[in-house]
Design an enzyme around this catalytic site. Structure first.
Site, PDB file in Angstrom:
ATOM      1  CD  GLU A  59      -1.657  -2.684   1.817  1.00 30.85           C
ATOM      2  OE1 GLU A  59       0.187  -3.111   2.091  1.00 30.85           O
ATOM      3  OE2 GLU A  59      -2.551  -2.968   2.911  1.00 30.85           O
ATOM      4  CG  LEU A 210      20.380 -29.184  -1.408  1.00 25.70           C
ATOM      5  CD1 LEU A 210      19.931 -29.318   0.033  1.00 25.70           C
ATOM      6  CD2 LEU A 210      18.956 -29.993  -2.202  1.00 25.70           C
ATOM      7  NE  ARG A 213      21.669 -24.801 -10.552  1.00 27.15           N
ATOM      8  CZ  ARG A 213      21.879 -25.525  -9.414  1.00 27.15           C
ATOM      9  NH1 ARG A 213      22.089 -25.591  -8.197  1.00 27.15           N
ATOM     10  NH2 ARG A 213      20.647 -26.507  -9.794  1.00 27.15           N
ATOM     11  CB  SER A 235      21.339 -38.622  14.103  1.00 28.57           C
ATOM     12  OG  SER A 235      19.916 -38.527  13.509  1.00 28.57           O
ATOM     13  N   GLY A 308      15.778 -37.979   0.452  1.00 23.11           N
ATOM     14  CA  GLY A 308      15.494 -39.594   0.175  1.00 23.11           C
ATOM     15  C   GLY A 308      14.255 -39.977   0.521  1.00 23.11           C
ATOM     16  CG  LEU A 311      14.045 -36.582   6.464  1.00 22.15           C
ATOM     17  CD1 LEU A 311      14.072 -36.570   6.985  1.00 22.15           C
ATOM     18  CD2 LEU A 311      15.445 -35.237   5.423  1.00 22.15           C
TER      19      LEU A 311
END
Lengths: 376, 376
Positions: A59, A210, A213, A235, A308, A311
Site C-alpha cells: 500500500e 541445493l 541459481r 543425527s 530420500g 526422511l
C-alpha cells in the site's frame, strides 16, 4: 465472500493487484506477499507490492507512486495492517491519503490483528469491499497463512521419480531422472521457500549444492531473491567439511542430536554461515516436529523437503506435509530401484489419500501437485 | 501424405468416415476398422463401417445405403480391398458403381495387397486422393497394422497404481485402488482388445472375472462387442476349476508347460470354452514370445495384459510392449507395498524410456498412456 456488487473493472484491477503480489513471493517472507493498485476515474494512478522485510508494504509503495490519491479506489490483496510495525501502519497511510474505497481480497489471517485494519478504515469513513478474488489471494499466501495461524512452517515435499515410483537406482545413482525443464522448475520452487531440508544420506550420496541459481530477471521480479537456508538432518553429525552445500551462498543449518561427539564436531563448523541445532531424541533420530518448531522460531515460514525415501517417509508418517510436488519422468526403473517413501503401510485402508491440485507437462515430464486429504 | 489439393468439405467428410471407423473397433477384429462416406453435390448419400468378421466391409455398407452412387465422391479410411475375400472385393463394387473419386486415408498395410486396390481404381479411370487424415486412420488401426505387418498381436499393458508406483499391499490386497471412473474406462480398453492375458498369481489372489460388462449402447455402437478371450499364463496348471474366469462368457486359454502333470490336469478342463496351449521351456516359465505367436495363429490381433509385477515385468524385459496404460490413484501406499514391474535394472542408463502419448483426468485418477521409445 463478496457481499457487495463489484464491476468487471474492479475484477480487472484486483487481478492486477494479484499479479503484483506474485512478484513478492521470492523476496518478502516471512511477511505476506501483497499487491496493491490505486485507481481514479478508470485509470491506474499507483501500484506496488511488498518489498523485502523491513521495507515498504504494498500500500505504501502504491501511495508513493500517486501524485494525488484523494478520493481514489484502492485494490489490495490482503487487509492493510493497523499496527505500527517496522514500516508504519498502512491503514493510517490510506486514511491520511483520503482514499474513497478499499477493495480487499482477504482478511489478515493473524488472529491477533485480523479485522482491525478493516475496522480502522471504516471508522475513518472509507468504504470497504471484502472478498474479491479471495481464493487466489489465499493460495498465493498459503505458506504465510499456515505460519501465522499455526506457528509452524509450511511443508512442501518435492520428489522426482520414474513412473514406477523410483527415485534412484539401488546403488543410489540418480542423475538425472527428470528433464532440464523440470530441473529449472525446481529452481522456482526452491526460490519460493524459506528453507530446503535434506538428509545426511542425500548429502553423502549426491553432494547436492541445493542452491538457487536463477536470477530475479528469470522470474520477472525486481527485488533480489531471498536465498533459502539449507537444513541438513544429520543425527550423528557426519557431514564432511567439504560438502558442496557449504560452498554456496546462504546459511546452512545442521540439525543433530545432543551428544558429546556432535558437540565436538560442531566446533569445526563454527563459521559465519553455519548454525547447529541440537535435539534430544528417544530413537536416535532428529525429531522432525521439534525441528520444524525450531525453524519457525528462526522465522522460517516455509520449507521444501528434497530428500530420500527415509526422511521423506518420516514427513509423511508425521502428518507434516502440506503439499507434495512430484515430477514423473516417462521411464521405468524396475523394482530393485529405490522407493519414493519408506513408509510401511500394511492395510490398504491405511494408505495416505491425496487430492490432485494441479497437473502439468514440463518438457517430457509430468508434474503433479497434491494436497493430503483433510483427515490425514 | 496429401499430395493433391483437398477442400474443407473433403476434410469434414473424411472426419465423418473416421468417426464411423471408430464404431467398428469393438466388433471387427481381426479385420481393420474402416469407415466410408459417399457424397454427391455436397450431400452425404451413403455411409457405413466394417461389420463383424464375415459381414460387409465399410464400402459395401455405404454403397448399399445409396440409391445412385454414379459420379459420387467416396471417402474411405483405408485402401479398399482388391482381393475376393469372404465378402467380395470393395474396389470391384466401387468400379461397378461408377463413382468418380475415392479419397483414401491410408494404404492397406498388408504388404501382399498394399497399393493393389488403388491401382485397380485408377485402372478403371477413378481419381484417387491418398493420405487425407492418415495419422488418425493409422492410430485407429494401430493394432491391426502391427498384426498384419509383423504377424504378432499388439500388446497393451494396463496397470492401476498409487502415485508411488504400488499396485497392491504386501498381502496382495488391491481392491479398489482406482476410482469407478477408471474401472469403467478399463472396460472400454478390454472391449477394444482380442484377448486379455493374466498370470496364475493374479487368478489365485484376486480371482478376477476379466470380462467385458458394458453394452454396445454404452459405446454407441450397433454391432455386438466381440468379447476378448481370457488367457492365463499358468506354467504348472494350478488354476482351480472354480475360478470366476470360467463362469463368464467367452473362451479361456490356459498357457502351460508341456508336462505329465499339466497333461493330466488339462483333461479336467475339456470344456467347450477352454483351450489349453502347451509350451516347452528351459526355465519353467511359459515363453511369452511363443505364447504371442500361438495367439497370432488363433487370429488374436491384440492382447491386453492385466497382471502382477512378475508377468508384467516379463513383457517389459522381453521388449514386447506397444502401449502402456497407467491409472494413477492419488494415494501413497509406501515401500512395503507391491511394485509395478519386477524388473531388475542395475544401471540408470538401462532404464526403459517411454514417450507420453496421452494424459487425462479420469474421476479422481490420472490416466497416462505411454509408448516405449523406438530403441527399446
Amino acid at each position: 465472500m463478496v457481499s457487495e456488487t463489484v464491476s468487471t473493472f474492479d475484477c480487472e484491477m484486483m487481478s492486477k493487484a494479484i499479479q503484483l503480489a506474485q512478484k513478492a513471493i521470492y523476496s518478502c517472507p516471512p511477511n505476506p506477499a501483497v499487491g496493491c493498485v490505486i485507481c481514479r476515474e478508470g485509470e491506474i494512478i499507483g501500484e506496488g507490492y511488498t518489498r523485502p522485510t523491513g521495507n515498504n508494504h504494498a500500500e505504501i509503495e502504491a501511495l508513493m507512486n500517486c501524485s494525488n490519491p484523494k478520493g481514489a479506489d484502492v485494490y489490495v490483496t490482503l487487509e492493510p495492517c493497523s499496527h505500527i510495525g517496522r514500516t508504519g501502519a498502512c491503514t493510517k497511510a490510506l486514511i491520511k491519503a483520503q482514499v474513497k474505497r478499499v477493495f480487499i481480497s482477504m482478511i489478515d489471517p493473524n488472529p491477533l490483528v485480523s479485522g482491525k485494519g478493516i475496522q480502522a478504515l471504516k471508522d475513518a469513513g472509507i468504504d470497504v469491499v471484502l472478498g474479491l478474488m479471495e481464493e487466489t489471494a489465499r493460495s498465493i499466501n498459503r505458506k504465510f497463512i499456515k505460519f501465522i495461524t499455526e506457528g509452524k512452517p509450511w511443508v512442501t515435499v518435492k520428489i522426482a521419480a520414474s513412473i514406477d515410483g523410483r527415485t534412484a537406482m539401488e546403488s543410489g545413482e540418480s542423475k538425472w531422472i527428470t528433464s532440464s525443464g523440470s530441473r529449472a522448475d525446481v529452481q522456482k520452487i526452491r526460490a519460493s521457500h524459506s528453507a530446503i531440508i535434506t538428509g545426511i544420506k542425500t548429502i553423502l550420496m549426491d553432494d547436492p549444492s541445493l542452491d538457487v541459481r536463477i536470477d530475479p530477471e528469470d522470474l520477472q521480479v525486481s527485488d533480489p531473491i531471498k536465498k533459502p537456508c539449507k537444513v541438513v538432518v544429520d543425527s550423528n553429525f557426519s557431514i564432511p567439511n567439504s560438502a558442496k552445500i557449504f560452498k554456496t551462498e546462504g546459511e546452512v543449518i545442521i540439525a543433530t542430536l545432543r551428544g558429546k561427539q556432535q558437540m565436538e564436531k560442531s566446533k569445526i563448523f563454527s563459521k559465519n554461515n553455519v548454525k547447529v541445532l541440537f535435539f534430544d531424541s528417544s530413537n536416535d533420530q532428529v525429531p522432525i516436529h521439534d525441528l520444524l518448531d525450531e525453524l519457525a522460531k528462526l522465522k522460517i515460514s516455509s520449507v521444501l523437503v528434497e530428500a530420500g525415501a527415509t526422511l521423506t517417509g518420516s514427513f509423511v508418517a508425521g502428518s507434516l506435509i502440506d503439499e507434495l510436488v512430484c515430477y514423473f519422468a516417462p521411464k521405468i526403473f524396475g523394482d530393485s530401484a529405490l522407493p519414493m517413501f519408506k513408509l510401511p503401510i500394511k492395510n490398504i485402508d491405511s494408505h495416505l489419500a491425496l487430492s490432485l491440485k494441479e497437473l502439468r507437462h514440463i518438457g517430457s515430464d509430468i508434474r503433479m501437485t497434491f494436497a493430503p486429504d483433510k483427515d490425514y
